[in-house]
Design a protein around this motif. Structure first.
Motif, PDB file in Angstrom:
ATOM      1  N   THR A 281       0.834  -1.198   0.000  1.00 40.84           N
ATOM      2  CA  THR A 281       0.000   0.000   0.000  1.00 40.84           C
ATOM      3  C   THR A 281       0.871   1.251   0.000  1.00 40.84           C
ATOM      4  O   THR A 281       2.091   1.190   0.177  1.00 40.84           O
ATOM      5  CB  THR A 281      -0.902   0.038   1.246  1.00 40.84           C
ATOM      6  N   ALA A 282       0.205   2.386  -0.181  1.00 39.51           N
ATOM      7  CA  ALA A 282       0.921   3.663  -0.175  1.00 39.51           C
ATOM      8  C   ALA A 282       1.692   3.839   1.133  1.00 39.51           C
ATOM      9  O   ALA A 282       2.813   4.371   1.137  1.00 39.51           O
ATOM     10  CB  ALA A 282      -0.064   4.805  -0.383  1.00 39.51           C
ATOM     11  N   VAL A 302      -3.407  10.262  -2.228  1.00 40.53           N
ATOM     12  CA  VAL A 302      -4.096   8.984  -2.040  1.00 40.53           C
ATOM     13  C   VAL A 302      -4.171   8.713  -0.551  1.00 40.53           C
ATOM     14  O   VAL A 302      -3.443   9.308   0.248  1.00 40.53           O
ATOM     15  CB  VAL A 302      -3.353   7.826  -2.747  1.00 40.53           C
ATOM     16  N   LEU A 303      -5.056   7.790  -0.173  1.00 44.20           N
ATOM     17  CA  LEU A 303      -5.143   7.369   1.219  1.00 44.20           C
ATOM     18  C   LEU A 303      -4.047   6.350   1.528  1.00 44.20           C
ATOM     19  O   LEU A 303      -3.490   5.717   0.621  1.00 44.20           O
ATOM     20  CB  LEU A 303      -6.510   6.763   1.515  1.00 44.20           C
ATOM     21  N   ASP A 305      -4.099   3.387   2.712  1.00 43.14           N
ATOM     22  CA  ASP A 305      -4.327   1.983   2.361  1.00 43.14           C
ATOM     23  C   ASP A 305      -4.544   1.761   0.870  1.00 43.14           C
ATOM     24  O   ASP A 305      -4.952   0.684   0.442  1.00 43.14           O
ATOM     25  CB  ASP A 305      -5.500   1.421   3.150  1.00 43.14           C
ATOM     26  N   THR A 306      -4.250   2.764   0.047  1.00 39.75           N
ATOM     27  CA  THR A 306      -4.388   2.623  -1.405  1.00 39.75           C
ATOM     28  C   THR A 306      -3.342   1.645  -1.936  1.00 39.75           C
ATOM     29  O   THR A 306      -2.153   1.794  -1.655  1.00 39.75           O
ATOM     30  CB  THR A 306      -4.204   3.979  -2.100  1.00 39.75           C
ATOM     31  N   ASP A 310      -2.725   1.311  -7.688  1.00 41.01           N
ATOM     32  CA  ASP A 310      -3.518   2.523  -7.903  1.00 41.01           C
ATOM     33  C   ASP A 310      -2.676   3.780  -7.711  1.00 41.01           C
ATOM     34  O   ASP A 310      -2.932   4.809  -8.349  1.00 41.01           O
ATOM     35  CB  ASP A 310      -4.715   2.531  -6.944  1.00 41.01           C
ATOM     36  N   VAL A 311      -1.671   3.706  -6.828  1.00 43.67           N
ATOM     37  CA  VAL A 311      -0.754   4.841  -6.680  1.00 43.67           C
ATOM     38  C   VAL A 311       0.006   5.072  -7.976  1.00 43.67           C
ATOM     39  O   VAL A 311       0.235   6.207  -8.401  1.00 43.67           O
ATOM     40  CB  VAL A 311       0.238   4.601  -5.518  1.00 43.67           C
ATOM     41  N   VAL A 324       0.468  11.166   0.497  1.00 45.50           N
ATOM     42  CA  VAL A 324      -0.270  10.108   1.206  1.00 45.50           C
ATOM     43  C   VAL A 324      -0.897  10.735   2.439  1.00 45.50           C
ATOM     44  O   VAL A 324      -0.195  11.314   3.281  1.00 45.50           O
ATOM     45  CB  VAL A 324       0.652   8.953   1.608  1.00 45.50           C
TER      46      VAL A 324
END
Length: 363
Positions: A281-282, A302-303, A305-306, A310-311, A324
């Motif tokens: 995750t990010a 991004v959040l 937990d992305t 997707d990042v 983040v």
């Protein structure tokens, strides 16, 4: 409900569990505690199926036990629900020592607090879908009107509203597995034990069932133990994962723990083909921003937990690091493009040499 009760409700604990089949099992446990291995015992006609397994599953957590055939994962599951008595060790659930209960008391616990979801659906062909979903409630002695109402609600939760009057053989494999899940949910048990529940399904249906389980878990927050031999499934579903080999838990941690710091060569061989971009995750790839006001600018974010995949999509369209942030919008860190490239590269060969367009394509 008292605060003390809230601390213990739905928590599952395994304490130094052993299961030995064959002659003199207690003696075999003593040998294992002294450092003997499985092969030494096998020469005496004794099989150590589970060796010194300890873990805690917190309320609302999906705990995945992963291992190849013969690793001991299914035997471990059967000790958790009392179908097999441990040779040594204890199982506690909801503050109660399940291993101290009589067979009758354990059946009561299984009918009210613990539900199973099996690999091969285990539906009754002569009962309708609604009757199958209501079966656990029937065993509990719940009146017909109430059990049919609760079963219908469970079918709706699993996407089978309107199918109650159908017969199992009229449903696809994925739909039949949803009935099995609805049956487990209808009893409103605190603990769900899922034994290779999706492994008999085609890949696309299997992915759909994983989505279904994750979506249900957001709403119901059950305590779940999920058995699988598929690492990608384990990584996708598990809040915490136990990797088993030859009866022992060889690593216990989050998906990111296992992917980034495998405990040994055996675990490392498992994870070499995992799609890192879908697991990391990010939060796991970000760095601390150099400027304290870095989060104030109007940039893409991004959040935490992305997924990295997707990042990458965001990073490919902007010239700056991706911010983040947490759910409140506070800056946690940034993900520079070069860090994404390094994480998606072959870690044995060093950082990958590729463009952000290629990274985005990989994602």
């Amino acid at each position: 409900m008292s605060s003390t009760r809230e601390v213990y409700v739905s928590r599952l604990q395994a304490e130094q569990l052993y299961k030995v089949f064959g002659r003199r099992p207690d003696e075999a446990v003593r040998k294992l505690e002294g450092g003997a291995d499985r092969d030494e015992l096998r020469a005496d006609g004794t099989t150590a199926a589970v060796i010194d397994a300890s873990f805690t599953v917190d309320p609302g957590q999906i705990f995945v036990v992963m291992g190849l055939s013969g690793s001991g994962k299914s035997t471990l599951l059967r000790m958790l629900n009392g179908l097999l008595e441990p040779t040594a060790g204890r199982v506690l659930f909801d503050g109660q020592d399940l291993t101290s209960l009589s067979a009758r008391e354990m059946r009561t616990v299984r009918s009210s607090k613990i539900s199973m979801v099996f690999q091969h659906f285990a539906l009754f062909p002569h009962r309708s879908v609604l009757e199958n979903a209501a079966y656990g409630l029937e065993v509990q002695g719940v009146p017909r009107a109430e059990r049919e109402k609760r079963a219908a609600e469970a079918l709706e939760l699993t996407g089978l509203a309107g199918w109650g009057d159908s017969w199992p053989d009229e449903l696809s494999g994925g739909m039949q597995q949803r009935v099995g899940l609805a049956r487990a949910l209808a009893t409103d048990a605190d603990l769900l034990l899922m034994d290779e529940s999706f492994s008999a399904l085609d890949p696309l249906i299997r992915r759909d069932m994983q989505d279904q389980l994750l979506e249900l878990q957001k709403r119901l927050k059950k305590t779940i133990v999920f058995i699988t031999h598929d690492l990608n499934e384990a990584m996708r579903l598990g809040d915490k994962i136990a990797v088993m080999r030859d009866g022992r838990i060889v690593q216990l941690g989050t998906a990111e723990d296992i992917l980034l710091t495998p405990a040994n060569d055996y675990v490392a061989s498992f994870i070499q083909d995992v799609d890192r971009s879908r697991v990391l995750t990010a939060l796991s790839v970000m760095t601390t921003p150099h400027r304290p006001d870095a989060g104030d600018c109007d940039c893409e974010s991004v959040l935490a937990d992305t997924p990295v995949a997707d990042v990458c999509t965001v990073a490919a369209r902007v010239p700056h690091p991706v911010a983040v942030k947490d759910a409140d919008g506070s800056l946690l860190g940034v993900v520079p493009q070069e860090r994404l490239i390094a994480f998606l590269g072959d870690d044995k060969q060093g950082p990958a040499v590729c463009s952000m367009e290629e990274v985005a394509t990989h994602a």
